[in-house]
Write an enzyme that holds these catalytic residues in place. Structure first.
Site, PDB file in Angstrom:
ATOM      1  N   GLN A   1       8.119  -1.125  -7.345  1.00  0.00           N
ATOM      2  CA  GLN A   1       6.825  -0.687  -7.846  1.00  0.00           C
ATOM      3  C   GLN A   1       6.737   0.823  -7.687  1.00  0.00           C
ATOM      4  O   GLN A   1       6.722   1.322  -6.556  1.00  0.00           O
ATOM      5  CB  GLN A   1       5.818  -1.367  -6.934  1.00  0.00           C
TER       6      GLN A   1
ATOM      7  N   SER B   1       3.128   5.100  -5.827  1.00  0.00           N
ATOM      8  CA  SER B   1       2.736   6.189  -4.920  1.00  0.00           C
ATOM      9  C   SER B   1       3.539   7.460  -5.181  1.00  0.00           C
ATOM     10  O   SER B   1       4.711   7.412  -5.557  1.00  0.00           O
ATOM     11  CB  SER B   1       2.959   5.780  -3.464  1.00  0.00           C
TER      12      SER B   1
ATOM     13  N   GLU C   1      -1.112  -8.367  -5.015  1.00  0.00           N
ATOM     14  CA  GLU C   1      -0.163  -7.983  -3.971  1.00  0.00           C
ATOM     15  C   GLU C   1      -0.799  -8.106  -2.581  1.00  0.00           C
ATOM     16  O   GLU C   1      -0.186  -8.583  -1.642  1.00  0.00           O
ATOM     17  CB  GLU C   1       0.303  -6.537  -4.189  1.00  0.00           C
TER      18      GLU C   1
ATOM     19  N   SER D   1      -3.957   1.037   2.778  1.00  0.00           N
ATOM     20  CA  SER D   1      -4.105   1.092   4.243  1.00  0.00           C
ATOM     21  C   SER D   1      -5.316   0.286   4.703  1.00  0.00           C
ATOM     22  O   SER D   1      -6.211  -0.041   3.907  1.00  0.00           O
ATOM     23  CB  SER D   1      -4.272   2.548   4.682  1.00  0.00           C
TER      24      SER D   1
ATOM     25  N   GLU E   1      -7.786   1.314   6.390  1.00  0.00           N
ATOM     26  CA  GLU E   1      -9.030   2.066   6.120  1.00  0.00           C
ATOM     27  C   GLU E   1      -9.492   1.815   4.680  1.00  0.00           C
ATOM     28  O   GLU E   1     -10.684   1.622   4.421  1.00  0.00           O
ATOM     29  CB  GLU E   1      -8.810   3.570   6.324  1.00  0.00           C
TER      30      GLU E   1
HETATM   31  C1  LIG Z   1       6.543   0.318   4.259  1.00  0.00           C
HETATM   32  C2  LIG Z   1       5.868   0.866   3.054  1.00  0.00           C
HETATM   33  C3  LIG Z   1       6.213   0.384   1.812  1.00  0.00           C
HETATM   34  C4  LIG Z   1       5.608   0.928   0.671  1.00  0.00           C
HETATM   35  N1  LIG Z   1       6.038   0.454  -0.547  1.00  0.00           N
HETATM   36  C5  LIG Z   1       5.537   1.048  -1.674  1.00  0.00           C
HETATM   37  C6  LIG Z   1       6.055   0.675  -2.960  1.00  0.00           C
HETATM   38  O1  LIG Z   1       6.920  -0.195  -3.086  1.00  0.00           O
HETATM   39  N2  LIG Z   1       5.557   1.307  -4.048  1.00  0.00           N
HETATM   40  C7  LIG Z   1       4.599   2.268  -3.966  1.00  0.00           C
HETATM   41  O2  LIG Z   1       4.197   2.773  -5.001  1.00  0.00           O
HETATM   42  N3  LIG Z   1       4.096   2.652  -2.764  1.00  0.00           N
HETATM   43  C8  LIG Z   1       4.550   2.061  -1.609  1.00  0.00           C
HETATM   44  N4  LIG Z   1       4.076   2.453  -0.379  1.00  0.00           N
HETATM   45  C9  LIG Z   1       3.092   3.529  -0.317  1.00  0.00           C
HETATM   46  C10 LIG Z   1       1.737   3.070   0.180  1.00  0.00           C
HETATM   47  O3  LIG Z   1       1.023   2.395  -0.849  1.00  0.00           O
HETATM   48  C11 LIG Z   1       1.013   4.338   0.658  1.00  0.00           C
HETATM   49  O4  LIG Z   1       1.726   4.810   1.786  1.00  0.00           O
HETATM   50  C12 LIG Z   1      -0.416   4.046   1.046  1.00  0.00           C
HETATM   51  O5  LIG Z   1      -1.179   3.780  -0.088  1.00  0.00           O
HETATM   52  C13 LIG Z   1      -1.032   5.241   1.810  1.00  0.00           C
HETATM   53  O6  LIG Z   1      -0.850   6.423   1.093  1.00  0.00           O
HETATM   54  P1  LIG Z   1      -0.272   7.739   1.798  1.00  0.00           P
HETATM   55  O7  LIG Z   1       0.971   7.359   2.545  1.00  0.00           O
HETATM   56  O8  LIG Z   1      -0.171   8.800   0.750  1.00  0.00           O
HETATM   57  O9  LIG Z   1      -1.350   8.144   2.877  1.00  0.00           O
HETATM   58  P2  LIG Z   1      -2.716   8.924   2.581  1.00  0.00           P
HETATM   59  O10 LIG Z   1      -3.354   8.359   1.375  1.00  0.00           O
HETATM   60  O11 LIG Z   1      -2.430  10.381   2.608  1.00  0.00           O
HETATM   61  O12 LIG Z   1      -3.577   8.524   3.836  1.00  0.00           O
HETATM   62  C14 LIG Z   1      -3.382   9.103   5.140  1.00  0.00           C
HETATM   63  C15 LIG Z   1      -4.402   8.474   6.082  1.00  0.00           C
HETATM   64  O13 LIG Z   1      -5.738   8.764   5.633  1.00  0.00           O
HETATM   65  C16 LIG Z   1      -6.476   7.565   5.448  1.00  0.00           C
HETATM   66  N5  LIG Z   1      -7.340   7.694   4.280  1.00  0.00           N
HETATM   67  C17 LIG Z   1      -6.981   8.195   3.065  1.00  0.00           C
HETATM   68  N6  LIG Z   1      -8.030   8.140   2.218  1.00  0.00           N
HETATM   69  C18 LIG Z   1      -9.079   7.614   2.926  1.00  0.00           C
HETATM   70  C19 LIG Z   1     -10.443   7.304   2.606  1.00  0.00           C
HETATM   71  N7  LIG Z   1     -10.920   7.520   1.375  1.00  0.00           N
HETATM   72  N8  LIG Z   1     -11.230   6.745   3.558  1.00  0.00           N
HETATM   73  C20 LIG Z   1     -10.722   6.504   4.796  1.00  0.00           C
HETATM   74  N9  LIG Z   1      -9.444   6.785   5.167  1.00  0.00           N
HETATM   75  C21 LIG Z   1      -8.648   7.323   4.238  1.00  0.00           C
HETATM   76  C22 LIG Z   1      -5.408   6.480   5.225  1.00  0.00           C
HETATM   77  O14 LIG Z   1      -5.898   5.214   5.586  1.00  0.00           O
HETATM   78  C23 LIG Z   1      -4.310   6.951   6.147  1.00  0.00           C
HETATM   79  O15 LIG Z   1      -4.558   6.531   7.463  1.00  0.00           O
HETATM   80  C24 LIG Z   1       4.622   1.917   0.779  1.00  0.00           C
HETATM   81  C25 LIG Z   1       4.262   2.384   2.044  1.00  0.00           C
HETATM   82  C26 LIG Z   1       4.865   1.876   3.170  1.00  0.00           C
HETATM   83  C27 LIG Z   1       4.468   2.411   4.513  1.00  0.00           C
END
Ligand SMILES: Cc1cc2nc3c(=O)[nH]c(=O)nc-3n(C[C@H](O)[C@H](O)[C@H](O)COP(=O)(O)OP(=O)(O)OC[C@H]3O[C@@H](n4cnc5c(N)ncnc54)[C@H](O)[C@@H]3O)c2cc1C
Length: 400
Positions: free
Chosen positions: A132, A135, A251, A382, A384
């Site tokens: 997928q 991100s 999902e 996440s 949150e």
């Molecule tokens: C093991 C793993 C597998 C993954 N697999 C895939 C995949 O196959 N395909 C894909 O596309 N993506 C994948 N991801 C990505 C995943 O969807 C993102 O990591 C996730 O959506 C969080 O985005 P970020 O890492 O950019 O963190 P950020 O969005 O930068 O967030 C950082 C922190 O801020 C908090 N936060 C952000 N916005 C808010 C808000 N509005 N209110 C409160 N808190 C907030 C978050 O909860 C987090 O704690 C994967 C991630 C992991 C860890």
């Protein structure tokens, strides 16, 4: 009301469960599935995994909910899916790749007849593993911030450029489902489209990321001048947001539905507590440890009860907005708490010397699960973000 036919009897369900167990015993790869180490590490493991997925489809235990013309079973019932998932997890056999289920779901709901005809059989045969591509470095929780862009050429083909990150299984997947900005003047959730991307296309570069558990599960994927045929677009231009949102709820429920993993964690925790000593007596004789374990068991039972309740409501068409978020939040947070407590106990208690191999394996699993537990509280949205969704959609609380 739902479209599901009559509820299978208890006898039918018991017979179905036996068939699933026999199938797992006959076809599952010989080695135990490890949390945080789900992707194959050798060509032999990969071949076994693909054969195992194909055998699950062949037997009608996976993909049973698809329309009959694409291989679904006419007598499919959600209670069968629960049994298949429970038995695969209890047997510690590899479970089907969530991103493959998601891709199939998207193709079935939004794909053209040609896309369904060519792509779905390859999923069923284990030939196509999907990832997928959603991100990006600056678009995770805020997925509407996607910047990877797609430009349509005069001949109808598309050229994609951009960077995706945290892509589960990208290093061995054959196909990707990509969310791409196709209208450069658009912002947020407008102007996004979804494409099927064969990962062997020139310009696709996959760079594996090594996890804290020393495994490769996720990857960065760079798209540089990737040329795709016109029929790589799924649905309409600009329909990307609604396609991906429909898939994400699916999902989240898939992740949250893995509640049997919580039971397995409790089993390992009790094994370690029973067979380890603190201050010269078995850990499980200490009142504070008994209370902590009992508290965690209650959390696990609550997570399981929600899934059972959701399935019952799904059967009668009474599922509610946000159910997928509750399932995911409850599973992920409980998993993290049980694994963290178990890993802590495993690290501090002394082995009492009995059943060593069995106890050592339980300790090892608790540590692996703890290292992987943050993946569950982040991937697929996440914790949150799950709380935000629930505040908005379930509780209808005002946004700021
Ligand atoms: C093991 C793993 C597998 C993954 N697999 C895939 C995949 O196959 N395909 C894909 O596309 N993506 C994948 N991801 C990505 C995943 O969807 C993102 O990591 C996730 O959506 C969080 O985005 P970020 O890492 O950019 O963190 P950020 O969005 O930068 O967030 C950082 C922190 O801020 C908090 N936060 C952000 N916005 C808010 C808000 N509005 N209110 C409160 N808190 C907030 C978050 O909860 C987090 O704690 C994967 C991630 C992991 C860890």
């Amino acid at each position: 009301m739902s479209d599901f036919g009559g509820r299978p009897s208890a006898e039918e369900l018991a017979a179905f469960r036996n068939r699933v167990r026999r199938h797992i015993a006959a076809h599952a790869p010989p080695s135990e599935a490890r949390e945080g180490h789900r992707a194959p590490e050798t060509a032999e493991q990969e071949a076994r995994l693909r054969a195992w997925f194909a055998a699950l489809f062949d037997a009608g235990f996976v993909g049973a909910d698809w329309p009959a013309e694409h291989g679904g079973r006419p007598d499919h019932h959600p209670l069968h899916d629960r049994i298949v998932s429970e038995e695969i997890l209890r047997a510690r056999a590899p479970r089907p790749v969530e991103q493959v289920n998601l891709a199939a779901h998207v193709l079935l709901h939004f794909g053209s007849e040609e896309q369904k005809r060519t792509l779905l059989p390859r999923i069923r045969r284990g030939e196509h593993v999907w990832c997928q591509l959603l991100s990006e470095p600056d678009a995770g929780s805020d997925i509407a911030g996607v910047r990877s862009r797609g430009v349509r050429r005069d001949d109808g083909s598309w050229v994609l450029d951009g960077q995706k990150t945290w892509i589960t299984d990208g290093h061995w997947a054959d196909m990707g489902l990509a969310l791409i900005r196709t209208d450069p003047t658009s912002s947020r959730h407008h102007g996004l489209s979804v494409f099927t991307v064969p990962l062997s296309t020139p310009g696709v570069e996959v760079r594996p990321i090594r996890t804290i558990g020393d495994a490769i599960e996720v990857n960065e994927v760079f798209l540089t001048g990737v040329v795709l045929d016109a029929d790589s677009l799924i649905g309409e231009v600009g329909q990307g947001w609604s396609i991906i949102m429909a898939g994400l709820d699916f999902e989240r429920f898939g992740i949250g539905g893995n509640v049997i993993l919580l039971e397995l964690l409790i089993e390992d925790l009790v094994t370690v507590a029973r067979n380890s000593q603190i201050d010269g007596i078995p850990a499980l004789r200490h009142t504070d440890i008994q209370q902590a374990v009992a508290g965690l068991v209650v959390e696990v039972e609550v997570a399981k009860a929600f899934i059972d309740d959701h399935v019952e409501r799904l059967i009668v068409g009474a599922d509610q907005p946000g159910d997928g978020s509750i399932a995911k939040l409850s599973f992920a947070e409980t998993y993290h708490r049980v694994a963290a407590y178990g890993a802590g106990l495993a690290a501090t208690a002394r082995n009492s010397g009995s059943n060593d191999a069995h106890v050592l394996r339980a300790k090892e699993r608790l540590r692996e699960c703890w290292l992987w537990s943050r993946a569950y509280t982040i991937s697929g949205g996440s914790s949150e973000m799950m709380r935000n969704i629930l505040a908005k959609r379930r509780l209808l609380l005002p946004s700021r």
